[in-house]
Design a protein around this motif. Sequence first.
Motif, PDB file in Angstrom:
ATOM      1  N   GLY A 396       0.919  -1.163  -0.037  1.00 13.78           N
ATOM      2  CA  GLY A 396       0.098  -0.081   0.041  1.00 13.78           C
ATOM      3  C   GLY A 396       0.972   1.217  -0.052  1.00 13.78           C
ATOM      4  O   GLY A 396       2.036   1.115  -0.007  1.00 13.78           O
ATOM      5  N   PRO A 397       0.289   2.312  -0.072  1.00 14.10           N
ATOM      6  CA  PRO A 397       1.000   3.800   0.059  1.00 14.10           C
ATOM      7  C   PRO A 397       1.830   3.661   1.352  1.00 14.10           C
ATOM      8  O   PRO A 397       1.424   3.293   2.165  1.00 14.10           O
ATOM      9  CB  PRO A 397      -0.011   4.864  -0.227  1.00 14.10           C
ATOM     10  CG  PRO A 397      -1.337   4.007  -0.883  1.00 14.10           C
ATOM     11  CD  PRO A 397      -1.278   2.836  -0.141  1.00 14.10           C
ATOM     12  N   PRO A 398       2.941   4.714   1.381  1.00 15.06           N
ATOM     13  CA  PRO A 398       3.552   5.132   2.545  1.00 15.06           C
ATOM     14  C   PRO A 398       2.410   5.587   3.622  1.00 15.06           C
ATOM     15  O   PRO A 398       1.485   6.198   3.319  1.00 15.06           O
ATOM     16  CB  PRO A 398       4.329   6.033   2.134  1.00 15.06           C
ATOM     17  CG  PRO A 398       4.552   6.101   0.738  1.00 15.06           C
ATOM     18  CD  PRO A 398       3.162   5.687   0.379  1.00 15.06           C
ATOM     19  N   MET A 529       5.401  -3.291   1.050  1.00 15.04           N
ATOM     20  CA  MET A 529       5.978  -2.686  -0.014  1.00 15.04           C
ATOM     21  C   MET A 529       5.115  -1.688  -0.205  1.00 15.04           C
ATOM     22  O   MET A 529       3.910  -1.669  -0.060  1.00 15.04           O
ATOM     23  CB  MET A 529       5.638  -3.718  -1.138  1.00 15.04           C
ATOM     24  CG  MET A 529       6.341  -3.480  -2.611  1.00 15.04           C
ATOM     25  SD  MET A 529       5.990  -4.749  -3.709  1.00 15.04           S
ATOM     26  CE  MET A 529       4.403  -4.042  -4.281  1.00 15.04           C
ATOM     27  N   ASN A 530       5.767  -0.394  -0.518  1.00 20.97           N
ATOM     28  CA  ASN A 530       5.143   0.641  -0.912  1.00 20.97           C
ATOM     29  C   ASN A 530       4.692   0.637  -2.347  1.00 20.97           C
ATOM     30  O   ASN A 530       5.700   0.467  -3.240  1.00 20.97           O
ATOM     31  CB  ASN A 530       6.063   1.738  -0.717  1.00 20.97           C
ATOM     32  CG  ASN A 530       6.078   2.274   0.887  1.00 20.97           C
ATOM     33  OD1 ASN A 530       5.151   1.839   1.737  1.00 20.97           O
ATOM     34  ND2 ASN A 530       7.140   2.864   1.140  1.00 20.97           N
ATOM     35  N   THR A 531       3.543   1.157  -2.600  1.00 20.78           N
ATOM     36  CA  THR A 531       3.127   0.922  -4.159  1.00 20.78           C
ATOM     37  C   THR A 531       3.565   2.401  -4.712  1.00 20.78           C
ATOM     38  O   THR A 531       3.615   2.372  -6.105  1.00 20.78           O
ATOM     39  CB  THR A 531       1.660   1.008  -4.193  1.00 20.78           C
ATOM     40  OG1 THR A 531       0.913   2.022  -3.452  1.00 20.78           O
ATOM     41  CG2 THR A 531       0.995  -0.244  -3.692  1.00 20.78           C
ATOM     42  N   TYR A 551      -3.595  -5.956   0.416  1.00 23.00           N
ATOM     43  CA  TYR A 551      -3.560  -4.574   0.272  1.00 23.00           C
ATOM     44  C   TYR A 551      -4.279  -3.768   1.374  1.00 23.00           C
ATOM     45  O   TYR A 551      -5.340  -4.011   1.766  1.00 23.00           O
ATOM     46  CB  TYR A 551      -4.376  -4.243  -1.053  1.00 23.00           C
ATOM     47  CG  TYR A 551      -4.253  -2.804  -1.590  1.00 23.00           C
ATOM     48  CD1 TYR A 551      -3.198  -2.166  -1.978  1.00 23.00           C
ATOM     49  CD2 TYR A 551      -5.558  -2.031  -1.824  1.00 23.00           C
ATOM     50  CE1 TYR A 551      -3.155  -0.841  -2.349  1.00 23.00           C
ATOM     51  CE2 TYR A 551      -5.824  -0.602  -2.074  1.00 23.00           C
ATOM     52  CZ  TYR A 551      -4.421  -0.118  -2.281  1.00 23.00           C
ATOM     53  OH  TYR A 551      -4.488   1.126  -2.764  1.00 23.00           O
ATOM     54  N   VAL A 552      -3.498  -2.786   1.830  1.00 24.26           N
ATOM     55  CA  VAL A 552      -4.235  -1.979   2.985  1.00 24.26           C
ATOM     56  C   VAL A 552      -4.832  -0.560   2.019  1.00 24.26           C
ATOM     57  O   VAL A 552      -4.421   0.282   1.516  1.00 24.26           O
ATOM     58  CB  VAL A 552      -3.257  -1.197   3.538  1.00 24.26           C
ATOM     59  CG1 VAL A 552      -3.848  -0.344   4.961  1.00 24.26           C
ATOM     60  CG2 VAL A 552      -2.247  -2.170   4.223  1.00 24.26           C
ATOM     61  N   SER A 553      -6.242  -0.869   2.157  1.00 25.07           N
ATOM     62  CA  SER A 553      -7.171   0.176   1.289  1.00 25.07           C
ATOM     63  C   SER A 553      -7.233   1.535   1.923  1.00 25.07           C
ATOM     64  O   SER A 553      -6.846   1.403   3.221  1.00 25.07           O
ATOM     65  CB  SER A 553      -8.289  -0.346   1.117  1.00 25.07           C
ATOM     66  OG  SER A 553      -9.031  -0.551   2.254  1.00 25.07           O
ATOM     67  N   ASP A 584      -9.514  12.018  -2.102  1.00 25.00           N
ATOM     68  CA  ASP A 584     -10.474  12.221  -3.212  1.00 25.00           C
ATOM     69  C   ASP A 584      -9.947  12.791  -4.028  1.00 25.00           C
ATOM     70  O   ASP A 584      -9.938  12.670  -5.571  1.00 25.00           O
ATOM     71  CB  ASP A 584     -11.897  12.767  -2.769  1.00 25.00           C
ATOM     72  CG  ASP A 584     -12.361  11.630  -1.882  1.00 25.00           C
ATOM     73  OD1 ASP A 584     -12.084  10.359  -1.855  1.00 25.00           O
ATOM     74  OD2 ASP A 584     -13.527  11.988  -1.291  1.00 25.00           O
ATOM     75  N   ARG A 585      -9.083  14.057  -3.724  1.00 21.99           N
ATOM     76  CA  ARG A 585      -8.536  15.055  -5.034  1.00 21.99           C
ATOM     77  C   ARG A 585      -7.313  14.160  -5.446  1.00 21.99           C
ATOM     78  O   ARG A 585      -7.075  14.411  -6.604  1.00 21.99           O
ATOM     79  CB  ARG A 585      -8.104  16.234  -4.112  1.00 21.99           C
ATOM     80  CG  ARG A 585      -9.589  17.013  -3.830  1.00 21.99           C
ATOM     81  CD  ARG A 585      -8.873  18.256  -3.647  1.00 21.99           C
ATOM     82  NE  ARG A 585      -9.893  19.173  -3.004  1.00 21.99           N
ATOM     83  CZ  ARG A 585      -9.803  20.697  -2.786  1.00 21.99           C
ATOM     84  NH1 ARG A 585      -8.813  21.227  -2.898  1.00 21.99           N
ATOM     85  NH2 ARG A 585     -10.987  21.142  -2.383  1.00 21.99           N
ATOM     86  N   ILE A 586      -6.399  13.166  -4.868  1.00 21.48           N
ATOM     87  CA  ILE A 586      -5.378  12.718  -5.157  1.00 21.48           C
ATOM     88  C   ILE A 586      -5.800  11.858  -6.518  1.00 21.48           C
ATOM     89  O   ILE A 586      -5.294  11.758  -7.484  1.00 21.48           O
ATOM     90  CB  ILE A 586      -4.513  12.044  -4.216  1.00 21.48           C
ATOM     91  CG1 ILE A 586      -3.877  13.024  -3.390  1.00 21.48           C
ATOM     92  CG2 ILE A 586      -3.611  11.194  -4.928  1.00 21.48           C
ATOM     93  CD1 ILE A 586      -3.371  12.373  -2.049  1.00 21.48           C
ATOM     94  N   GLY A 587      -6.822  10.923  -6.238  1.00 22.26           N
ATOM     95  CA  GLY A 587      -7.534  10.271  -7.156  1.00 22.26           C
ATOM     96  C   GLY A 587      -6.793   8.930  -7.584  1.00 22.26           C
ATOM     97  O   GLY A 587      -7.166   8.273  -8.599  1.00 22.26           O
ATOM     98  N   ASN A 588      -5.709   8.614  -6.753  1.00 22.36           N
ATOM     99  CA  ASN A 588      -4.995   7.664  -7.270  1.00 22.36           C
ATOM    100  C   ASN A 588      -4.627   6.606  -6.034  1.00 22.36           C
ATOM    101  O   ASN A 588      -3.978   7.098  -4.867  1.00 22.36           O
ATOM    102  CB  ASN A 588      -3.401   7.805  -7.733  1.00 22.36           C
ATOM    103  CG  ASN A 588      -2.940   6.699  -8.363  1.00 22.36           C
ATOM    104  OD1 ASN A 588      -2.723   5.542  -7.925  1.00 22.36           O
ATOM    105  ND2 ASN A 588      -1.977   6.948  -9.256  1.00 22.36           N
ATOM    106  N   LEU A 589      -5.209   5.495  -6.049  1.00 18.95           N
ATOM    107  CA  LEU A 589      -5.208   4.474  -4.763  1.00 18.95           C
ATOM    108  C   LEU A 589      -3.782   4.246  -4.267  1.00 18.95           C
ATOM    109  O   LEU A 589      -3.642   3.892  -3.177  1.00 18.95           O
ATOM    110  CB  LEU A 589      -6.208   3.362  -4.948  1.00 18.95           C
ATOM    111  CG  LEU A 589      -7.801   3.740  -5.350  1.00 18.95           C
ATOM    112  CD1 LEU A 589      -8.370   2.305  -5.247  1.00 18.95           C
ATOM    113  CD2 LEU A 589      -8.238   4.360  -3.993  1.00 18.95           C
ATOM    114  N   ASP A 590      -3.090   4.395  -5.303  1.00 21.07           N
ATOM    115  CA  ASP A 590      -1.594   3.968  -4.688  1.00 21.07           C
ATOM    116  C   ASP A 590      -0.789   5.143  -4.235  1.00 21.07           C
ATOM    117  O   ASP A 590       0.344   4.761  -3.511  1.00 21.07           O
ATOM    118  CB  ASP A 590      -0.841   3.344  -6.327  1.00 21.07           C
ATOM    119  CG  ASP A 590      -1.213   2.044  -6.525  1.00 21.07           C
ATOM    120  OD1 ASP A 590      -1.786   1.302  -5.861  1.00 21.07           O
ATOM    121  OD2 ASP A 590      -0.942   1.583  -7.669  1.00 21.07           O
TER     122      ASP A 590
END
Length: 649
Positions: A396-398, A529-531, A551-553, A584-590
């Motif tokens: 998932g992301p950092p 792992m950082n996406t 995946y950490v959503s 929501d503004r970033i718009g990229n789940l990774d």
Amino acid sequence: MERLITWIQAYLSDKEALEQAQRIDELRKAFLAHFGELEALRRKEITLLQFKKTLDHKTKSKHQIHGKKTNIWGFSGFSGQMFFNQIYNQAAYVDMTAELTDAFLEAVQISPDQTHDSWTQDKLAGFADVIRQTQKVALEKGYPSQKCASIKFTTFFLSFFWGLQDLEHYPIYYKAAREALTYFGYDPDGRDKPFDSSAYLRFTRCLRTLRDEMSRLTDKVWSVPEVQHFLFYVSRRLEDTEMIESGDTGNLRESRAAQRLVRLLREHNFIVSYAEEVESVPDDVPEEFRNKIIWRFAGTEGETTCAYVFVWDMPSEYICTVYEENEEGFLRRLHSIEAEDERTFLTKLHVYLSRKGDERRQYTLGDAAVDTYLERETLEEWLDILYERKQMIIYGPPGTGKTYTAQRLARIMTQSERRICLVQFHPSYTYEEFIEGVRPEVAEDESGAAHMNVTVRPGIFLELCNEALKQENRDCAYVLIIDEMNRANTAKVFGELLYALEYRNSAVPLPYSKSKMVVPDNIYIIGTMNTTDRSLAQLDFALRRRFPAIYVSSSESEQILRKYLEEHHSDMAWVARLVRRVNDRIGNLDFFLGHSYFMNRSLTPQKLRRIWKYEVIPYLEEYFAYEPERVREFDLEALLDDEGDTSDD
């Protein structure tokens, strides 16, 4: 003398103890009547390996005596079967089993002159030398040092085979008998050294002296085996009833510092039965023990018999390393302390022992749910995957708590921090660091001249596997956490491990040492792992197939943050809504913002602004490197003003 008389009377009036001793003698006679393997080995009808396997099987069997399963020989532990396995394996590694067989047969051959017992010293010293020789050759050829035998078990090992041939003249060197002899004032110096070839001779002399004394005090003639049954009885009762004077500090009797340590250990439920200053033997102890002052406090902790060993660098300056010694003499490093004075030293030790007591409490799924703020059902599902597949990746992301969660899962599985290993991959991380590789080292020859050697050394994962493979650890789970797993070239780092992970307990040959690697069932791996660094899809496909991916959503991360704020900063619950809008503004789940940025116990609006300025904005600038104008959309003051969520400073 009164102490001995009291114990003899107690033993002779204990009907169950006498019946147990008689039953053990009967079972031993039956065992010896059918034990012809030693003669078969002498006649070369069987190999040393066949002899060892047969002995393993026969001595492991337990018998029901008074409703308890009893091992009649006590050979199935570290100093018996495991020691045999270790000396055989290190000899087999360098094709020296023939030399070991000859040395073993020579060592266990009883002298025809039974009136001259000093021959045992030569036997012990000679056999120990052969073990050292095979060990040296094996280490030079890359044999793992942690698999080598400890010379200190030689005395018990050989005495066992002498005893099988004549228990009256050659009693087995049991630890319980030695402890009880010391308690009665016999052989006060016989416990000092890890290996001392004269120790067995002193042991037998003390037993015979005690036998004669017991015969004089009673109406019966005692045999040496009967005396050993008596000593075993005393040793076990001392543990059960604490009849020994708590805090007997032996040759530390005049040390006030030792007395204070005894009292402190007692406060933490460790009852000291004997304390001593131990002489270190340079040839048989690790480097960190040499030329040091060593204090050993033996006793009981609940139902466990163990010892605390204090290795002092400089006692006057209170620099010390504390070890724990189990019943079979194996040491585990616990804690290092540096203090300015005795009071500070004792305070630091008290703090550590208090924390050590907390570690014994079972860490549960409920504890992990509280710590991570994840749903219990979610954690349970992840644990099921790990138990079933033995390895998995959390990605998932950092800032989404991947490593922290992995550590909590590992704690549940191991119940021990020392069985959890964490390594962080990076672009330069290699197979040689992870599995095994060659290492240069400077060595000195006999003349003192230095030269460079290149030796094969195990990597971090191979060392973990070797530790988990030890007989005493096979029922324990070991967890390796690989942080930032996708930052290294995983195909190169893992090498033949990809096969070994799928086919557990299968031997895989290694290129440098030519030895075999086995990944046991009690090894588990959690990768994180950082996406943002590299997509999971870019990992080696063979690796991906072996690692289920979790995946950490964003919804889980936001839920965690909301729970945390409600519990610790209810007045700042609006931060969770703020993060939701930003994601929501970033718009990229990774690339969404994780909750870890804001899980700060001292979180305030002012601290939030600092986090936003120095952590969140730089992260977004990196993500929007090709659209720098978009970073302005995430100005904190503007976001707060737009929604009216700001709180008063």
